[in-house]
Structures are given as C-alpha cells and as structure tokens.
Enzyme design. Structure first.
Site, PDB file in Angstrom:
ATOM      1  CG  ASN A   1      -6.539  -1.429   1.022  1.00 31.36           C
ATOM      2  OD1 ASN A   1      -5.835  -0.801   0.152  1.00 31.36           O
ATOM      3  ND2 ASN A   1      -5.968  -1.885   2.032  1.00 31.36           N
TER       4      ASN A   1
ATOM      5  CG  HIS B   1      -3.234   3.187   2.483  1.00 30.06           C
ATOM      6  ND1 HIS B   1      -3.530   2.604   1.033  1.00 30.06           N
ATOM      7  CD2 HIS B   1      -3.288   2.037   3.009  1.00 30.06           C
ATOM      8  CE1 HIS B   1      -3.922   1.475   1.118  1.00 30.06           C
ATOM      9  NE2 HIS B   1      -3.807   1.082   2.170  1.00 30.06           N
TER      10      HIS B   1
ATOM     11  CB  CYS C   1      -0.911   0.021   1.234  1.00 29.98           C
ATOM     12  SG  CYS C   1      -2.064  -1.440   1.329  1.00 29.98           S
TER      13      CYS C   1
HETATM   14  C1  LIG Z   1     -10.328  -5.815   9.385  1.00 27.65           C
HETATM   15  C2  LIG Z   1     -11.046  -4.936  10.222  1.00 27.65           C
HETATM   16  C3  LIG Z   1     -11.937  -4.055   9.502  1.00 27.65           C
HETATM   17  C4  LIG Z   1     -11.578  -5.898  11.293  1.00 27.65           C
HETATM   18  O1  LIG Z   1     -12.273  -4.714  12.251  1.00 27.65           O
HETATM   19  P1  LIG Z   1     -12.167  -5.283  13.981  1.00 27.65           P
HETATM   20  O2  LIG Z   1     -12.936  -4.421  14.629  1.00 27.65           O
HETATM   21  O3  LIG Z   1     -10.596  -5.199  14.218  1.00 27.65           O
HETATM   22  O4  LIG Z   1     -12.774  -6.600  13.804  1.00 27.65           O
HETATM   23  P2  LIG Z   1     -12.229  -8.099  14.475  1.00 27.65           P
HETATM   24  O5  LIG Z   1     -11.063  -8.417  13.415  1.00 27.65           O
HETATM   25  O6  LIG Z   1     -11.488  -7.992  15.811  1.00 27.65           O
HETATM   26  O7  LIG Z   1     -13.383  -9.119  14.231  1.00 27.65           O
HETATM   27  C5  LIG Z   1     -14.575  -8.741  15.092  1.00 27.65           C
HETATM   28  C6  LIG Z   1     -15.569  -9.782  14.592  1.00 27.65           C
HETATM   29  O8  LIG Z   1     -16.109  -9.479  13.602  1.00 27.65           O
HETATM   30  C7  LIG Z   1     -15.987 -10.982  12.810  1.00 27.65           C
HETATM   31  N1  LIG Z   1     -15.832 -10.347  11.251  1.00 27.65           N
HETATM   32  C8  LIG Z   1     -14.923 -10.221  10.410  1.00 27.65           C
HETATM   33  N2  LIG Z   1     -14.906  -9.942   9.651  1.00 27.65           N
HETATM   34  C9  LIG Z   1     -16.291  -9.912   9.208  1.00 27.65           C
HETATM   35  C10 LIG Z   1     -17.376  -9.522   8.469  1.00 27.65           C
HETATM   36  N3  LIG Z   1     -16.858  -8.989   7.214  1.00 27.65           N
HETATM   37  N4  LIG Z   1     -18.424  -9.304   8.753  1.00 27.65           N
HETATM   38  C11 LIG Z   1     -19.163  -9.572   9.777  1.00 27.65           C
HETATM   39  N5  LIG Z   1     -18.238 -10.189  10.783  1.00 27.65           N
HETATM   40  C12 LIG Z   1     -16.784 -10.063  10.546  1.00 27.65           C
HETATM   41  C13 LIG Z   1     -15.032 -11.556  13.138  1.00 27.65           C
HETATM   42  O9  LIG Z   1     -15.038 -12.741  12.992  1.00 27.65           O
HETATM   43  C14 LIG Z   1     -14.982 -11.211  14.604  1.00 27.65           C
HETATM   44  O10 LIG Z   1     -15.946 -12.170  15.248  1.00 27.65           O
HETATM   45  P3  LIG Z   1     -15.694 -12.756  16.882  1.00 27.65           P
HETATM   46  O11 LIG Z   1     -15.409 -11.668  17.749  1.00 27.65           O
HETATM   47  O12 LIG Z   1     -16.936 -13.611  16.834  1.00 27.65           O
HETATM   48  O13 LIG Z   1     -14.392 -13.636  16.601  1.00 27.65           O
HETATM   49  C15 LIG Z   1      -9.998  -3.878  10.956  1.00 27.65           C
HETATM   50  O14 LIG Z   1      -9.373  -4.500  11.807  1.00 27.65           O
HETATM   51  C16 LIG Z   1      -9.223  -3.208   9.854  1.00 27.65           C
HETATM   52  O15 LIG Z   1      -9.724  -2.553   9.031  1.00 27.65           O
HETATM   53  N6  LIG Z   1      -7.778  -3.691   9.880  1.00 27.65           N
HETATM   54  C17 LIG Z   1      -6.787  -3.074   9.056  1.00 27.65           C
HETATM   55  C18 LIG Z   1      -7.286  -3.497   7.561  1.00 27.65           C
HETATM   56  C19 LIG Z   1      -5.956  -3.943   6.730  1.00 27.65           C
HETATM   57  O16 LIG Z   1      -5.298  -4.790   7.387  1.00 27.65           O
HETATM   58  N7  LIG Z   1      -5.869  -3.625   5.589  1.00 27.65           N
HETATM   59  C20 LIG Z   1      -5.048  -4.219   4.493  1.00 27.65           C
HETATM   60  C21 LIG Z   1      -3.479  -3.138   4.808  1.00 27.65           C
HETATM   61  S1  LIG Z   1      -3.470  -1.463   4.698  1.00 27.65           S
END
Ligand SMILES: CC(C)(COP(=O)(O)OP(=O)(O)OC[C@H]1O[C@@H](n2cnc3c(N)ncnc32)[C@H](O)[C@@H]1OP(=O)(O)O)[C@@H](O)C(=O)NCCC(=O)NCCS
Length: 326
Positions: free
Chosen positions: A283, A253, A114
């Site tokens: 993204n 980004h 990214c």
């Molecule tokens: C991915 C992201 C949106 C997840 O948000 P979060 O608040 O951290 O959520 P978590 O990963 O802790 O997941 C919370 C719950 O939602 C669930 N979940 C994950 N994706 C889901 C989806 N698309 N729909 C519904 N539920 C989902 C998980 O299974 C988890 O459930 P659990 O608590 O029963 O295990 C967030 O962490 C993020 O944006 N991270 C950076 C993104 C990234 O890496 N981008 C690429 C590089 S720049």
C-alpha cells in the site's frame, strides 16, 4: 461538457530497495504465507533514510511532463496529495515546484491519505473544466514506511513507498467524466498518526506513547473499505449513465488484495478487469492509483477510448471514485 480534463501524461517513481516478506520474517513474528494470504503482498519498496516525498515526486512529475510534452513554464498548478510530506510546512508542493523550475504556478498539498490522488484529480478537473488553468501537475506520493513501527507486525507488513504523477489539461473529446468524493471524520481513529500536529505536538511523552507511529484498526478498515468502495463506484457509474459492462478497466486503491477481490465480487466485475499491483508495492497510499494507471497505460492494457473507473478509500475516512474516457 465544453472541455474535459484529460490525463495528458503520467510518470512514477519507486525506491530501488525491495523488502520482501521473507525479509520481514527476520524482524517481526510474521510469515510470508500469512502476509500473502491476508494481504496479497509479496514485496514492497522502502526508501532510504535520506529520501523524502519530494525526491520521489520530482522524478515522477518529470516523467509525467515529458510524456505529456509539457514544459515546467506551462504548469499553472502543482497539487501534491500526501500524508507523508517532507515536513509539516512548507508544503511539499512548493518544494516540488521549486525543484522542477516551475515559475508561474500555485502549489498546495492535499491531505486525504489513500484517496489523495483522486482528491487532487478532482481539484484539477474543476480548474480545467472551468477554464481557469490549462496545465496542472497532480502527484500522489507517500512514504508510509517512515511512519510505521518496524516492531509492529500488524502495520509494518502493509505499506510501501512510491509516487505517481499526472499532467492534466483540457481536451474536447476525452477525459474525466465524473468524480465523486466523500468523507466521514467520525472514523478518524481507524487509521491515524496522532503526534506531530497541534493536538499532540512532538514531545518525549508523545514518542514514548508511540503516537508518532501510524496506527491501523485493520479489521474495521477492511469492512468499511469494501462497502464504501463498492457504493461510490456504483454511484459514479450511475451519474455517468454507464453500466458495469462499459468499464474496460477498474483501478482500485491497492491496500489489500482481499479488499480488491471483495469489491470485484460485490460489483460483479471480474478480477481480469482490475489493475492490480499490490503484490509488488504493497500500500503506497496516495500513490497506488497513479502508479497502477501508469503501468497499465505503458504496458498497453489501457488504450485511448477505454472507460476507466478509479476508486479509493483511506484515512479520514475519505473515499472517492472517478470515471474517465481515456
Ligand atoms: C491488516 C489486515 C491484513 C489484517 O487481516 P485480518 O484478517 O483482519 O487479521 P486480524 O487483524 O484480525 O489479525 C488476525 C491475527 O493475525 C495476527 N497478525 C497480525 N498481523 C500479523 C502478521 N503480520 N503476521 C502474522 N500474524 C499477524 C493478529 O495478531 C491476530 O492474531 P490473534 O487472533 O492471535 O490476535 C486486514 O485487516 C487489512 O488489510 N485491513 C485493511 C488494511 C488497512 O487498513 N490499510 C490502510 C488503509 S487503506
């Protein structure tokens, strides 16, 4: 500075096919509400089976050259930032160079995920400032939808495809003021596609293990992203002798709206001064910054003389910030 590296023209390419959160509800256990609330994404563009990185890159680059008033025979370097090249080798940059009819240029891919566009911009900046090259094509392109497991709700909702390009050349008055880049490979497994290289070549076993898919440790990425983007942005401003109030536009980004809001809060720069389009495209990795830059130039938000701060973060880990006077 005897000459700045200035962006002379930009262009973009986005696949036509729109995939909404509602569409994703039909293939994985997710909801429009969850995706909007956690990421800010409403829809993304997804390319067809027969579209590759160079297809999007060529369209974006053609527009950038047109807007810059530059012909292919003037281009001396083609830099393609991508982690989803047409194939592992030869470089997508060579395919782009050939398809654009560029005859006298070096061509190379940069793999910084990214942060790729800022890495390419920085290479272009160094060449232009040194006087080595006068016309450089820097392209950020990624089709991460080709690497996601469409059965994995944690990753398939996050990404979209796209390309953004810029022609960079010398200017006595305006251009990039400073760029800071960084990397820390100890966090390499936070965002990774394991198979396809020399460590884990493509094999039936690798595929059965799902190593050909992108894997993301979202929560950890999130934490690093906010901290690192804030600190590199501040370091870059400090180096330029600028304050936060000097920044007219901030182009972050576009990984997640909540990451962008976190950076806004920590920098104490209001969201009104951020260029945000993650809701439309999700993204697009190396393409997010040049796409957002292009849209903000075209709709008149960014005008000549504006101080613009671009800041990014991605797999590697890599990060970077660049301040320019447009
Ligand atoms: C991915 C992201 C949106 C997840 O948000 P979060 O608040 O951290 O959520 P978590 O990963 O802790 O997941 C919370 C719950 O939602 C669930 N979940 C994950 N994706 C889901 C989806 N698309 N729909 C519904 N539920 C989902 C998980 O299974 C988890 O459930 P659990 O608590 O029963 O295990 C967030 O962490 C993020 O944006 N991270 C950076 C993104 C990234 O890496 N981008 C690429 C590089 S720049």
């Amino acid at each position: 500075m005897s000459q700045y590296a200035r962006i002379l023209g930009t262009g973009i390419c986005l696949p036509e096919r729109v995939v909404t959160n509602k569409d994703l509800e039909k293939i994985v256990s997710t909801s429009d509400e969850w995706i909007r609330e956690r990421t800010g994404v409403v829809e993304r563009r997804v390319s067809d089976a027969d579209t590759a990185a160079s297809d999007l890159a060529v369209v974006a680059a053609t527009e950038a050259m047109d807007r810059a008033g530059v012909t292919p025979d003037e281009i001396e370097a083609v830099l393609v930032a991508t982690i989803t090249p047409d194939q592992i080798f030869p470089a997508t940059a060579c395919i782009v160079q050939h398809r654009l009819g560029i005859k006298n240029a070096m061509a190379v891919d940069l793999s910084a995920a990214c942060t790729g566009f800022l890495y390419a911009l920085s290479v272009a900046q160094a060449y232009v400032e040194s006087g080595r090259y006068r016309r450089i094509l820097a392209i950020g392109v990624d089709l991460l939808t080709k690497t996601v497991d469409w059965g994995d709700r944690a990753t398939c909702v996050l990404f979209g495809d796209g390309a953004g390009a810029a022609v960079i050349g010398p200017d006595p008055d305006n251009g990039v003021l400073h760029t800071i880049l960084g990397a820390d490979g100890q966090y390499g497994d936070l965002i990774i596609q394991r198979a396809g290289g020399s460590r884990i070549p493509i094999s039936r076993e690798a595929i059965d293990a799902g190593h050909h898919y992108i894997q993301v440790k979202g929560r950890e990425v999130y934490r690093h992203a906010v901290t690192v983007m804030t600190s590199v942005a501040l370091d870059c401003l400090k180096h330029c002798g600028l304050s936060k109030d000097d920044i007219r536009w901030l182009i972050p980004h576009q990984a997640n709206l909540r990451i962008i809001e976190g950076v806004s809060e920590r920098l104490e720069i209001p969201m009104e001064r951020f260029v945000v389009n993650v809701q439309k495209y999700a993204n697009t990795s190396a393409a997010t910054i040049p796409i957002a830059l292009h849209e903000a130039i075209l709709d008149g938000r960014i005008v000549k003389g504006d101080i613009v701060l671009m800041v990014s973060f991605g797999s590697g880990l890599t990060w970077g910030a660049s301040v320019m006077r447009f």
